[in-house]
Scaffold this active site. Structure first.
Site, PDB file in Angstrom:
ATOM      1  N   GLY A  87       0.894  -1.147   0.000  1.00  0.00           N
ATOM      2  CA  GLY A  87       0.000   0.000   0.000  1.00  0.00           C
ATOM      3  C   GLY A  87       0.924   1.186   0.000  1.00  0.00           C
ATOM      4  O   GLY A  87       2.068   1.054  -0.423  1.00  0.00           O
ATOM      5  N   GLU A  88       0.488   2.320   0.491  1.00  0.00           N
ATOM      6  CA  GLU A  88       1.410   3.440   0.637  1.00  0.00           C
ATOM      7  C   GLU A  88       2.022   3.377   2.037  1.00  0.00           C
ATOM      8  O   GLU A  88       1.297   3.428   3.037  1.00  0.00           O
ATOM      9  CB  GLU A  88       0.689   4.769   0.410  1.00  0.00           C
ATOM     10  CG  GLU A  88       0.409   5.054  -1.055  1.00  0.00           C
ATOM     11  CD  GLU A  88       1.678   5.012  -1.908  1.00  0.00           C
ATOM     12  OE1 GLU A  88       2.714   5.559  -1.487  1.00  0.00           O
ATOM     13  OE2 GLU A  88       1.634   4.407  -2.998  1.00  0.00           O
ATOM     14  N   SER A  89       3.337   3.281   2.122  1.00  0.00           N
ATOM     15  CA  SER A  89       3.953   3.073   3.432  1.00  0.00           C
ATOM     16  C   SER A  89       3.716   4.262   4.361  1.00  0.00           C
ATOM     17  O   SER A  89       3.595   4.088   5.572  1.00  0.00           O
ATOM     18  CB  SER A  89       5.447   2.791   3.290  1.00  0.00           C
ATOM     19  OG  SER A  89       6.107   3.887   2.702  1.00  0.00           O
ATOM     20  N   CYS A 128       6.203  -5.140  -0.175  1.00  0.00           N
ATOM     21  CA  CYS A 128       6.249  -3.764  -0.673  1.00  0.00           C
ATOM     22  C   CYS A 128       6.229  -2.779   0.499  1.00  0.00           C
ATOM     23  O   CYS A 128       7.206  -2.696   1.232  1.00  0.00           O
ATOM     24  CB  CYS A 128       5.114  -3.531  -1.673  1.00  0.00           C
ATOM     25  SG  CYS A 128       5.362  -2.063  -2.669  1.00  0.00           S
ATOM     26  N   ARG A 150      13.257   3.319  -0.432  1.00  0.00           N
ATOM     27  CA  ARG A 150      11.879   3.497  -0.936  1.00  0.00           C
ATOM     28  C   ARG A 150      11.911   3.923  -2.409  1.00  0.00           C
ATOM     29  O   ARG A 150      12.850   4.549  -2.861  1.00  0.00           O
ATOM     30  CB  ARG A 150      11.149   4.585  -0.140  1.00  0.00           C
ATOM     31  CG  ARG A 150      10.971   4.262   1.322  1.00  0.00           C
ATOM     32  CD  ARG A 150      10.237   5.404   2.024  1.00  0.00           C
ATOM     33  NE  ARG A 150       8.941   5.626   1.423  1.00  0.00           N
ATOM     34  CZ  ARG A 150       8.355   6.816   1.334  1.00  0.00           C
ATOM     35  NH1 ARG A 150       8.947   7.892   1.791  1.00  0.00           N
ATOM     36  NH2 ARG A 150       7.176   6.934   0.769  1.00  0.00           N
ATOM     37  N   ILE A 190       5.329  -2.288  -8.026  1.00  0.00           N
ATOM     38  CA  ILE A 190       4.603  -1.022  -8.134  1.00  0.00           C
ATOM     39  C   ILE A 190       5.284  -0.006  -7.219  1.00  0.00           C
ATOM     40  O   ILE A 190       5.197  -0.117  -5.999  1.00  0.00           O
ATOM     41  CB  ILE A 190       3.127  -1.183  -7.727  1.00  0.00           C
ATOM     42  CG1 ILE A 190       2.459  -2.292  -8.534  1.00  0.00           C
ATOM     43  CG2 ILE A 190       2.383   0.142  -7.909  1.00  0.00           C
ATOM     44  CD1 ILE A 190       1.038  -2.615  -8.100  1.00  0.00           C
ATOM     45  N   ARG A 191       5.962   0.963  -7.804  1.00  0.00           N
ATOM     46  CA  ARG A 191       6.717   1.936  -7.002  1.00  0.00           C
ATOM     47  C   ARG A 191       7.454   1.205  -5.870  1.00  0.00           C
ATOM     48  O   ARG A 191       7.384   1.595  -4.703  1.00  0.00           O
ATOM     49  CB  ARG A 191       5.777   3.003  -6.416  1.00  0.00           C
ATOM     50  CG  ARG A 191       5.292   4.005  -7.462  1.00  0.00           C
ATOM     51  CD  ARG A 191       4.095   4.824  -6.978  1.00  0.00           C
ATOM     52  NE  ARG A 191       4.237   5.313  -5.622  1.00  0.00           N
ATOM     53  CZ  ARG A 191       4.796   6.464  -5.276  1.00  0.00           C
ATOM     54  NH1 ARG A 191       5.232   7.279  -6.188  1.00  0.00           N
ATOM     55  NH2 ARG A 191       4.893   6.819  -4.013  1.00  0.00           N
ATOM     56  N   HIS A 251       4.537  -7.535  -5.338  1.00  0.00           N
ATOM     57  CA  HIS A 251       3.181  -7.895  -4.901  1.00  0.00           C
ATOM     58  C   HIS A 251       2.870  -9.340  -5.289  1.00  0.00           C
ATOM     59  O   HIS A 251       2.347  -9.587  -6.377  1.00  0.00           O
ATOM     60  CB  HIS A 251       2.156  -6.950  -5.540  1.00  0.00           C
ATOM     61  CG  HIS A 251       2.140  -5.585  -4.952  1.00  0.00           C
ATOM     62  ND1 HIS A 251       1.230  -5.197  -3.989  1.00  0.00           N
ATOM     63  CD2 HIS A 251       2.927  -4.518  -5.167  1.00  0.00           C
ATOM     64  CE1 HIS A 251       1.463  -3.948  -3.644  1.00  0.00           C
ATOM     65  NE2 HIS A 251       2.491  -3.501  -4.348  1.00  0.00           N
ATOM     66  N   GLU A 267       0.589 -11.180  -4.280  1.00  0.00           N
ATOM     67  CA  GLU A 267      -0.839 -11.488  -4.146  1.00  0.00           C
ATOM     68  C   GLU A 267      -1.608 -11.205  -5.426  1.00  0.00           C
ATOM     69  O   GLU A 267      -2.788 -11.507  -5.524  1.00  0.00           O
ATOM     70  CB  GLU A 267      -1.438 -10.696  -2.968  1.00  0.00           C
ATOM     71  CG  GLU A 267      -1.678  -9.213  -3.214  1.00  0.00           C
ATOM     72  CD  GLU A 267      -0.416  -8.346  -3.175  1.00  0.00           C
ATOM     73  OE1 GLU A 267       0.694  -8.896  -3.050  1.00  0.00           O
ATOM     74  OE2 GLU A 267      -0.562  -7.119  -3.309  1.00  0.00           O
TER      75      GLU A 267
END
Lengths: 197, 279
Positions: free
Chosen positions: A46-48, A78, A105, A136-137, A172, A174
């Site tokens: 997600g967004e850390s 991630c 990051r 993803i990023r 990711h 998943e």
């Protein structure tokens, strides 16, 4: 066997489905009380900064650190990897500092630099068969402590590693339907608590 | 990975910092928020690249920016700046009244608005990587957001009940590609994430949209047109995560100050409704 998925933000449902596909019970954890009695925990991507701030807001930090140091296996993907890392370059939000790795990051750049790639992950079932990894990023692991097992790497750095009962991936797992990495984690959990069915 | 998060409209670097500190998963860099675009009128265009770049410099979360519908030259400029997502948005004045941008030609992902399943599938077919229901931007009135989210989720449920030999007729009705209709019918969900947008102004609004099936929410004017933007942003982030926890939503909603004033949809002339831009 009960596997929690930290459900503050990110790919929660996909992890729960993968866990169920591996034959364990998945539980979304939204408050620290949800950690009671779980046998393993997934911290999703997600967004850390978002997840880190919500962890702080609900007083999750102490419970998560206690969970980890008591030996319960934790799998961070991630953003989850960033939260587990002992050291984070250009850190924006507090982390748990549980695993002996250094993380950078957004190591591959911005959203346009996100990509998918077949990688080899050592230690998982049928390890010579490539695993389709979605970045993803994504962060990378730039340094690991002496006891850390490196499971996968790219030229940018390490993208999958295990430090004792902490499993960490930069991508990711998943999102692709390949459950080998989740199965690897479930096996770690089974070994950590042989009593749990 | 934006799922379960809040994306906030910002017009300055300071606002972007407030949004990131509150836990936004991304920011939308704009020159004016939708409420001001609505009030001031005129042609609304892509934001000044200098503003977008300044915002990209101060936050580490993804930065999105809007281009006009069909304006692929604006989209190319945004891609050149390096924004993380482009929103081909009805909030700006459309540049093409027939065609949307051919999003397959871009490396940067696009988000597009939709008011029903057919529109969502047309945008996905053009290459959109993310859908948001349109609602009615700049009103602070959640009623249209609810209408569009319910429309899409109930149309998806209906597709799931059809026999295979009924799907071509469904595709014709939806004015959508047959292959996507088959895929949605099989999986009972869109092949991309679907956020809610357009009128969300309070923590309870965000929770409502999550209950109705949104993967996350966009909050436009609702934050920086409220009395205390930092607290409102923080409360909406919490309500989105804990949308099923009524006690928590009540608690974070306490004493938030003035929400944005808002507009009754019936008082807006039909030609000024933003949601009908896009085809």
């Amino acid at each position: 066997m009960r596997i929690g998925v930290l459900a503050l933000q990110g790919a929660v449902r996909e992890h729960l489905e993968m866990i169920e596909n591996c034959g364990a019970r998945g539980e979304a954890v939204k408050l620290p009380s949800g950690l009671n009695g779980i046998n393993g925990l997934v911290i999703p991507g997600g967004e850390s900064t978002t997840i880190g701030k919500l962890i702080e807001k609900y007083g999750f930090s102490d419970s998560l650190i206690k969970l980890g140091t008591s030996g319960v296996p934790v799998f961070g993907t991630c953003a989850g990897l960033i939260l587990l890392a002992g050291r984070v370059l250009e850190r924006r939000a507090p982390t748990l500092e549980l695993a002996d790795v250094t993380v950078k990051r957004n190591a591959f750049g911005r959203q346009v630099d996100s990509f998918e790639q077949d990688i080899r992950v050592s230690g998982i079932e049928d390890e010579d068969r490539p695993f389709r990894a979605v970045f993803i990023r994504a962060p990378v692991i730039t340094e690991v402590g002496p006891g850390v097992e490196v499971m996968a790497g790219l030229e940018h750095g390490i993208v999958m590693a295990r430090d004792r009962h902490y499993l960490m991936g930069a991508f990711h797992p998943e999102l692709t339907g390949d459950k080998r990495i989740h199965q690897y984690f479930i096996n770690m959990v089974s070994r950590a608590c042989p009593g749990a069915a | 990975m934006l799922k379960g998060g809040v994306i906030m409209d910002v017009t300055t670097a300071d606002q972007a910092r407030i949004a990131e500190d509150a836990g936004a998963v991304a920011v939308m860099a704009l020159e004016r928020v939708p409420a001001d675009i609505r009030a001031e009128g005129g042609v609304a265009r892509m934001a000044d690249p200098a503003v977008i770049e300044e915002i990209m410099k101060v936050v580490t979360i993804p930065v999105m920016a809007k281009c006009r519908i069909g304006h692929f030259a604006e989209a190319r400029s945004l891609e050149a700046i390096g924004v993380d997502y482009i929103d081909e948005s009805e909030v700006l004045t459309p540049a093409d009244e027939s065609n949307h941008v051919d999003k397959h030609q871009f490396k940067v992902p696009f988000v597009c608005g939709a008011i029903n399943l057919g529109e969502a599938l047309r945008r996905i077919s053009e290459g959109a990587a993310m859908i948001r229901t349109k609602g009615e931007a700049g009103t602070g009135n959640v009623v249209e957001a609810v209408r569009h989210m319910r429309a899409i989720t109930s149309e998806i449920r209906r597709l799931g009940t059809l026999r295979d030999d009924e799907l071509m007729a469904a595709a014709k009705e939806l004015r959508s590609p047959y292959e996507l209709v088959v895929e949605v019918s099989r999986n009972s969900e869109l092949p991309v994430v679907n956020f809610s947008a357009g009128g969300i102004a309070t923590p309870a609004d965000a929770a409502l949209m999550m209950h109705l099936g949104a993967d996350g929410v966009f909050v436009g004017s609702g934050i920086f047109k409220s009395g205390e933007p930092g607290r409102m942003a923080d409360a909406i982030v919490q309500a989105t995560t804990h949308y099923e926890d009524a006690g928590l939503i009540a608690r974070v909603s306490k004493g938030l100050g003035e929400p944005m004033k808002g507009l009754e949809i019936g008082e807006i002339d039909k030609e000024n409704l933003i949601q009908f831009r896009g085809w």
